[in-house]
Write a protein that holds these residues in place. Structure first.
Motif, PDB file in Angstrom:
ATOM      1  N   TRP A   1       4.017  -1.540  11.537  1.00  0.00           N
ATOM      2  CA  TRP A   1       2.655  -2.030  11.719  1.00  0.00           C
ATOM      3  C   TRP A   1       2.629  -2.973  12.913  1.00  0.00           C
ATOM      4  CZ3 TRP A   1      -1.754  -1.125   8.468  1.00  0.00           C
ATOM      5  CH2 TRP A   1      -1.502  -0.231   7.426  1.00  0.00           C
TER       6      TRP A   1
ATOM      7  N   VAL B   1      -5.696   2.165  10.714  1.00  0.00           N
ATOM      8  CA  VAL B   1      -5.636   2.421   9.273  1.00  0.00           C
ATOM      9  C   VAL B   1      -6.487   1.389   8.540  1.00  0.00           C
ATOM     10  CG1 VAL B   1      -4.114   2.601   7.259  1.00  0.00           C
ATOM     11  CG2 VAL B   1      -3.289   3.318   9.525  1.00  0.00           C
ATOM     12  N   GLU B   2      -7.305   1.882   7.616  1.00  0.00           N
ATOM     13  CA  GLU B   2      -8.129   0.991   6.791  1.00  0.00           C
ATOM     14  C   GLU B   2      -7.679   1.067   5.340  1.00  0.00           C
ATOM     15  OE1 GLU B   2     -12.805   0.669   6.623  1.00  0.00           O
ATOM     16  OE2 GLU B   2     -12.097   2.067   5.071  1.00  0.00           O
ATOM     17  N   LEU B   3      -7.490  -0.101   4.740  1.00  0.00           N
ATOM     18  CA  LEU B   3      -7.208  -0.217   3.309  1.00  0.00           C
ATOM     19  C   LEU B   3      -8.413  -0.838   2.617  1.00  0.00           C
ATOM     20  CD1 LEU B   3      -5.455  -0.462   0.678  1.00  0.00           C
ATOM     21  CD2 LEU B   3      -4.722  -2.692   1.569  1.00  0.00           C
ATOM     22  N   ASP B   4      -8.931  -0.163   1.598  1.00  0.00           N
ATOM     23  CA  ASP B   4      -9.972  -0.745   0.752  1.00  0.00           C
ATOM     24  C   ASP B   4      -9.273  -1.387  -0.439  1.00  0.00           C
ATOM     25  OD1 ASP B   4     -12.031  -1.381  -0.972  1.00  0.00           O
ATOM     26  OD2 ASP B   4     -13.194   0.406  -0.487  1.00  0.00           O
ATOM     27  N   THR B   5      -9.205  -2.705  -0.457  1.00  0.00           N
ATOM     28  CA  THR B   5      -8.465  -3.391  -1.515  1.00  0.00           C
ATOM     29  C   THR B   5      -9.140  -3.249  -2.871  1.00  0.00           C
ATOM     30  OG1 THR B   5      -9.588  -5.498  -1.039  1.00  0.00           O
ATOM     31  CG2 THR B   5      -7.519  -5.061   0.122  1.00  0.00           C
TER      32      THR B   5
ATOM     33  N   ARG C   1     -12.112  -4.847   2.830  1.00  0.00           N
ATOM     34  CA  ARG C   1     -11.329  -3.886   3.605  1.00  0.00           C
ATOM     35  C   ARG C   1     -10.440  -4.603   4.617  1.00  0.00           C
ATOM     36  NH1 ARG C   1     -16.436  -1.968   3.849  1.00  0.00           N
ATOM     37  NH2 ARG C   1     -16.565  -2.227   6.117  1.00  0.00           N
TER      38      ARG C   1
ATOM     39  N   HIS D   1      -7.395   2.580  -1.828  1.00  0.00           N
ATOM     40  CA  HIS D   1      -7.368   3.779  -0.994  1.00  0.00           C
ATOM     41  C   HIS D   1      -7.199   3.404   0.485  1.00  0.00           C
ATOM     42  CE1 HIS D   1      -9.840   6.056  -4.289  1.00  0.00           C
ATOM     43  NE2 HIS D   1      -8.543   6.016  -4.560  1.00  0.00           N
ATOM     44  N   THR D   2      -6.484   4.255   1.215  1.00  0.00           N
ATOM     45  CA  THR D   2      -6.344   4.086   2.655  1.00  0.00           C
ATOM     46  C   THR D   2      -6.897   5.318   3.360  1.00  0.00           C
ATOM     47  OG1 THR D   2      -4.121   5.045   2.607  1.00  0.00           O
ATOM     48  CG2 THR D   2      -4.279   2.645   2.473  1.00  0.00           C
ATOM     49  N   ARG D   3      -7.315   5.123   4.614  1.00  0.00           N
ATOM     50  CA  ARG D   3      -7.779   6.246   5.428  1.00  0.00           C
ATOM     51  C   ARG D   3      -7.618   5.878   6.900  1.00  0.00           C
ATOM     52  NH1 ARG D   3     -14.278   6.190   6.146  1.00  0.00           N
ATOM     53  NH2 ARG D   3     -14.624   3.937   6.129  1.00  0.00           N
TER      54      ARG D   3
ATOM     55  N   GLY E   1       1.659   5.000   1.480  1.00  0.00           N
ATOM     56  CA  GLY E   1       1.448   5.677   2.752  1.00  0.00           C
ATOM     57  C   GLY E   1       2.745   5.867   3.504  1.00  0.00           C
TER      58      GLY E   1
ATOM     59  N   ILE F   1       0.838  -1.188   0.000  1.00  0.00           N
ATOM     60  CA  ILE F   1       0.000   0.000   0.000  1.00  0.00           C
ATOM     61  C   ILE F   1       0.881   1.249   0.000  1.00  0.00           C
ATOM     62  CG2 ILE F   1      -1.746  -1.247   1.328  1.00  0.00           C
ATOM     63  CD1 ILE F   1      -1.057   0.615   3.685  1.00  0.00           C
TER      64      ILE F   1
END
Length: 662
Positions: free
Chosen positions: A338, A363-367, A348, A371-373, A333, A331
């Motif tokens: 981690w 932290v969330e990753l939408d595979t 996600r 996108h991460t947020r 960022g 990802i």
């Protein structure tokens, strides 16, 4: 324009209270239906761990005080909670309450307070629970399957561990016999059971003394009978020279495992009936680390067959692995470290990550989109980031030409600079473990010193995780030698290159890092002073009956078997080498520490008595192994700064002067 002022005396907005308030990190993130739950530290609330809930709309709430969600199994604990979504009544959560170590059930959408599921035992450390998994359809009322640690006597090593089933109806709250034991006692240490997708098999990890889980573990698989008990347990992978810290079933009934059979913790796939594990992405990188707590997670399979995995060499990142091709996409960022916790919600992936400029956050990753947020515990700059240190990742050369990995944090303050010709003092930080790692993350305790003009060097000495099994094995029977030499080599190199003042070098560390600090002060003449925090100081005492069960045989690999090399235990122990001690020191100790008990400090101080060495001893009631209370951390960090001010010769009127007695 920055003004000139002596190193160490610079004013800074990062005070001890600010550093203490940001201590700790979120842990144990998990999905409960569409919600996300995790635990967070609360230093200002006597150091409790809060259980935090994030609902679908992004609202966060927490289980309030006095509830303290933390397990004491193997003393370091592990996964302390589990949850499941329900069609009616909202989620059902089970968790371990630190104060009494009982399992409790909790309906966050109901009016009822959490209620106990397990009894209290007066024997030794009682009954303890960790790594729970909810099975609402098992038994008459549903069950929690988890690890039970049960004391059988008063000694810290008089205990047993099995996988057990606790009924959800509360019938075991006053009746130990209502707890069903599911697994045979094959190993002294076990993790919670992973149930196969078809519900027919359970898999777990086990190991025995004198091995630690980073030395060798076994992957055990058993058949689940109609009554839920496990039968036909057999070992499918692992052994005395292979460490497997995590396993997970795939949707098609195979086992994923992290193993260091090739010298690095890599990912493998294993058929449910055994055979040769298949490497999925062979690299000289770590896809896992030491299993210090039960239930740590470095990878999770996704619904589409891909695998979310943490990996790296030294630093870590999150990547998505295609197990069929071996392709691994990381990802984007800023995160460089981690935590070993991952959970999956559909497409996600959620984890806990930090960087040199941000503390740990959710932290969330939408595979599906890449996108991460940030969705929880967001980092917020309490002060101008210009006061944060800028770390430099370096590799130093140690004795025999060996590599030593470290992060160097030079002094940094936008308002001050040191006088021409004055080199800054430096403190070498030795991490705990010792089979552990200092991550490349923002730490306001480090910033507390660097913003005042004191440099910090975090040393991942030989024996640290993150650099392969051979690097870890450098410490085998060499604890107190390799770690001491590597820290001294980094300090010496910084002085020789003109980065640090050779006359103003210090060393500090906690737990195993406290050992390295004390061994350095009694075995080298590199340092002008040191801060020794909840340390091991007497190997012979600690290696017999002065610590907890988990690490009670750790010294067999770090030093050697006590029965075979008793003189080595005596010669390396700082408590027997105080005649070589010349540098002032600060000793910090929790009064309720079961891992490195106060008796170790008291024995060391008795040996120092009358030798004329300036020192201070600060003890903290209610603190165990690792300080968690804000008032403790404030006193500890200010005492440490006062020590450096007195020894290094700079002014710190903003902290109470530490009384150094001789």
């Amino acid at each position: 324009m920055a003004s000139t002022q002596a190193h160490g005396s610079w004013p800074s907005p990062i005070d001890a209270a600010l550093a203490a308030s940001h201590d700790g990190r979120p842990e144990y993130a998990g999905a409960v239906g569409d919600e996300l739950w995790w635990t967070e530290p609360r230093p200002a609330e006597a150091g409790r761990r809060a259980l935090v809930r994030r609902t679908v709309d992004g609202t966060t709430t927490e289980l309030p005080a006095p509830w303290n969600v933390r397990s004491r199994v193997i003393e370091y604990g592990g996964q302390p909670w589990a949850g499941t979504g329900r069609a009616e009544g909202g989620p059902l959560i089970v968790f371990v309450h630190f104060d009494d170590q009982r399992l409790y059930a909790y309906e966050p959408d109901g009016a009822r307070e959490p209620w106990p599921l397990t009894p209290v035992s007066a024997v030794g450390g009682g009954l303890r629970w960790v790594d729970p998994r909810l099975h609402p359809d098992r038994g008459p009322a549903g069950e929690v399957w988890c690890v039970l640690e049960e004391f059988t006597g008063d000694a810290p090593t008089e205990l047993r561990r099995v996988i057990a089933a606790v009924p959800l109806d509360g019938s075991a709250a006053g009746d130990r016999s209502a707890v069903r034991e599911l697994s045979p006692e094959r190993h002294r240490f076990v993790t919670g059971p992973e149930v196969s997708p078809d519900g027919r098999r359970a898999a777990w990890i086990g190991w025995d003394h004198p091995l630690m889980p980073w030395d060798g573990t076994e992957v055990v698989v058993a058949d689940i009978a109609e009554d839920g008990t496990f039968h036909g347990a057999r070992t499918l992978a692992g052994g005395p020279d292979e460490s497997v810290p995590q396993i997970q079933w795939t949707a098609d009934g195979h086992l994923l495992l992290a193993s260091d059979r090739g010298g690095w913790w890599n990912l493998y796939r294993l058929a449910p009936d055994g055979g040769e594990p298949v490497a999925l992405c062979p690299r000289e990188e770590e896809f896992a680390a030491g299993l210090w707590k039960v239930g740590l997670v470095w990878f999770r399979p996704l619904e589409n067959g891909l695998i979310a995995t943490l990996h790296g060499r030294g630093t870590t990142t999150l990547g998505i692995l295609d197990p069929e091709t071996g392709d691994l996409v990381d990802i984007a960022g800023p995160w460089t470290e981690w935590a070993p916790t991952l959970t999956v919600q559909g497409s996600r992936v959620v984890g806990v990550a930090a960087s040199p400029h941000s503390a740990y956050e959710i932290v969330e990753l939408d595979t599906a989109t890449g996108h991460t947020r940030i969705i929880g515990a967001p980092h917020e700059d309490a002060i101008d980031p210009a006061y944060y240190p800028e770390p430099v990742v370096r590799t130093f050369t140690g004795p025999g030409g060996r590599e030593i990995h470290a992060q160097v944090y030079p002094p940094r303050n936008p308002d001050r600079t040191g006088p021409d010709g004055e080199l800054p003092p430096y403190v070498v930080w030795a991490h705990g473990g010792p089979t552990s790692h200092a991550g490349l993350v923002l730490d306001l305790e480090i910033a507390y010193f660097t913003s005042r003009g004191i440099g910090v060097a975090e040393v991942n000495y030989g024996g640290s995780t993150g650099y392969g099994r051979a690097y870890r094995n450098r410490l085998r029977e060499q604890w107190g030698v390799v770690d001491v030499e590597d820290c001294a080599a980094v300090a010496g190199a910084l002085a020789a290159e003109g980065t640090a003042d050779p006359r103003r070098l210090a060393v500090r560390g906690g737990s195993a890092g406290g050992w390295t600090t004390a061994a350095s002060l009694t075995g080298t003449d590199v340092y002008a002073c040191g801060t020794i925090i909840y340390p091991i100081l007497d190997l012979t005492g600690w290696g017999t009956d002065e610590t907890h069960d988990f690490e009670s045989r750790y010294l067999e690999s770090l030093v050697g078997p006590l029965a075979e090399v008793p003189e080595r235990y005596r010669e390396r122990s700082p408590v027997t080498r105080t005649d070589r001690l010349t540098a002032p020191f600060l000793l910090l100790q929790g009064e309720d520490d079961p891992i490195c008990p106060p008796v170790q400090c008291e024995r060391f101080l008795a040996a120092v008595e009358g030798r004329g060495i300036p020192h201070a001893y600060r003890t903290y009631p209610g603190e165990g192994h690792g300080f968690r209370r804000a008032d403790t951390m404030i006193d500890a960090i200010e005492s440490e700064l006062s020590l450096y001010a007195q020894v290094f010769g700079f002014d710190r009127p903003d902290v109470v002067s530490l009384e150094l007695r001789k």
